[in-house]
Design an enzyme around this catalytic site. Sequence first.
Site, PDB file in Angstrom:
ATOM      1  N   GLY A 251      36.211  53.489  46.400  1.00  0.00           N
ATOM      2  CA  GLY A 251      36.542  53.398  44.984  1.00  0.00           C
ATOM      3  C   GLY A 251      35.491  52.638  44.207  1.00  0.00           C
ATOM      4  N   GLY A 253      34.846  51.068  40.088  1.00  0.00           N
ATOM      5  CA  GLY A 253      35.485  50.799  38.806  1.00  0.00           C
ATOM      6  C   GLY A 253      34.655  49.871  37.968  1.00  0.00           C
ATOM      7  N   GLY A 254      35.190  49.542  36.781  1.00  0.00           N
ATOM      8  CA  GLY A 254      34.459  48.661  35.888  1.00  0.00           C
ATOM      9  C   GLY A 254      34.315  47.268  36.444  1.00  0.00           C
ATOM     10  N   GLY A 256      34.188  46.489  39.864  1.00  0.00           N
ATOM     11  CA  GLY A 256      33.479  46.377  41.131  1.00  0.00           C
ATOM     12  C   GLY A 256      33.605  47.619  41.986  1.00  0.00           C
ATOM     13  N   VAL A 258      34.873  49.135  45.871  1.00  0.00           N
ATOM     14  CA  VAL A 258      35.818  48.870  46.947  1.00  0.00           C
ATOM     15  C   VAL A 258      35.362  49.617  48.196  1.00  0.00           C
ATOM     16  CG1 VAL A 258      38.215  48.987  47.699  1.00  0.00           C
ATOM     17  CG2 VAL A 258      37.682  48.617  45.281  1.00  0.00           C
ATOM     18  N   LYS A 272      36.852  44.429  48.189  1.00  0.00           N
ATOM     19  CA  LYS A 272      36.318  44.638  46.841  1.00  0.00           C
ATOM     20  C   LYS A 272      35.208  43.646  46.542  1.00  0.00           C
ATOM     21  CE  LYS A 272      37.399  44.979  41.969  1.00  0.00           C
ATOM     22  NZ  LYS A 272      38.424  45.016  40.922  1.00  0.00           N
ATOM     23  N   ASP A 369      43.271  46.208  33.744  1.00  0.00           N
ATOM     24  CA  ASP A 369      42.597  47.484  34.030  1.00  0.00           C
ATOM     25  C   ASP A 369      43.615  48.481  34.597  1.00  0.00           C
ATOM     26  OD1 ASP A 369      40.537  49.293  34.175  1.00  0.00           O
ATOM     27  OD2 ASP A 369      39.773  48.571  36.097  1.00  0.00           O
TER      28      ASP A 369
END
Length: 568
Positions: A251, A253-254, A256, A258, A272, A369
């Site tokens: 994964g 995302g904004g 970090g 994962v 993460k 988030d």
Amino acid sequence: MPLFSPIVRCAAVPAIRDSVVGRVGEIYAVLLEAESFQFNTSYITTNQLMQINGDGMVPVVLDWAIGNETCEVAKRNQSSYVCVSAHSDCVDSSNGPGYLCNCSEGYQGNPYVSNGCQDINECDLQPNPCSDGICQNLPGNYNCHCPEGTHGDAYDGTCIPERSQKLPLTVKVAIGACSGVIILLLCLMCLYIVYQRRKLEEMKRKYFKQYGGHELEERMKLGRSLNKFKIFGSKELEKATNHFDDKNIIGRGGNGVVYKGVLENQDVVAIKKPKIINEDLKKQFGTETLILSDVNHVNIVKLLGCCLEMEMPLLVYEFVQNGTLFHLIHENENRATIFLDTRLRIAYESADALDYLHSKVSPQIIHGDVKSSNILLDVDNIAKISDFGASKLIPKGEEQFATLLQFTHGYVDPECLVTYELTHKSDVYSFGVVLLELFTGKKAINFEESEEQRSLVSTFTMLENQNRVSEIFDNQVKLEANIEFIQELTRLIKQCLKLKGEDRPTMREVAEELNGLRTLNQHPFVVQHNAEEMESLISGLPNDNHDFNTTFDIESRLTGRSNNQHWL
């Protein structure tokens, strides 16, 4: 003196010629080797002298031995033992009792006298045992080696000349210099590696202190470790993720990236790596994560520990193996039907988890988030909120604006873009977008659509203003839902997506509304209607809030029942 038996063997003596060796009353006896004698009957009846061979010579053998003891017994009595020469060997007699003495291999002489066995110089023998090689005599043996300038097997005489020539002095000097340089470089490399390792360890200690590792350890010693929170080492997590190989990324995302990791005890975890850490909270990072680890809700991913030895500290969560809600809605490979009851349960579980973060933990936590890709699903499609500590780990103030831009577009609270501040109502807005995704099957942002329909929220608002809002819902939802359900769901989503945060409901109110919708869906007593009729009913609703009485009135007109007849 030892007793010698008269059995000396293999001594050749002249035979008795024309005479009788012994004579006793016409009885004759001759001493000779048995194999050389052939009996003749005439020897019995005549006095004829025997002719033993044509040349009158026969061998005489005396077989003898020393004493009547074996070597093993004889050696016990050194006073009578006769093999006295150094390098002598005792041999048991092969023909009766007793023993004999021989010189050891490589020696010759008389084994019965002191120093009687002398070394044989094999190098003086002819032919030379070393053929063309150089012979070197050794005590009881010899050695052969090839002459200088040759090589091979000197024992077999296969010495051949060396073909290689001696290297020039300049070449030897160059080789020596290069060897020295290589050794020096290796030494410098070893020193550099040692230096880098020490530097790395020093950096680990620096980061550990910088992120409040020592304070975290103290708090864990005071009993806060009862939640099984663990401080992981960087090497342990590097090994678990194969040095953070991109193949293990599950994964992005904004906040970090994962990674999936497998610990030494074979436990599977999600690791993460945040992108941004609040400078003001660095010192409290460890204790903040310890607080987050106290969060205990069935629909929230469990925080297992952290690693404070890297430039960006790592968070270790439990691994949820069935993907995300985003995957279920938009990337369902098997295209399995998502029934309305499943959608409602996931929505309610997610809302209840966010309400738990907002109001039932101390200190309260703003998720920051909320989106479908941050709602994980286990094997039974039970929802689990992840990244629930994002707002505690990102900067505040003006720097937060840049952080918000890193979040997934389509979910960010518009009010945050003005105030630069995340609030509880920011989570409500983002959750409203998730509800739209869940019940419409459409993405929050779809760049394949036209500009006016690219945003799911904008499309929903446009269709709602045009009294065509039922068009946006998923076919499975429209197939299972009744009019009242669609009305209430539409109203709830509109309330969550209000531009002003103060006009939005709390997450507790959202969860209660969703629980009511679940109850409504479990009592299908409302007659289904076609899309045009449903749209006309929904279009009759006021743009702002309305209550269940309005819904019941509409229902009553369609079914011919009064409000108090609606429920069985």
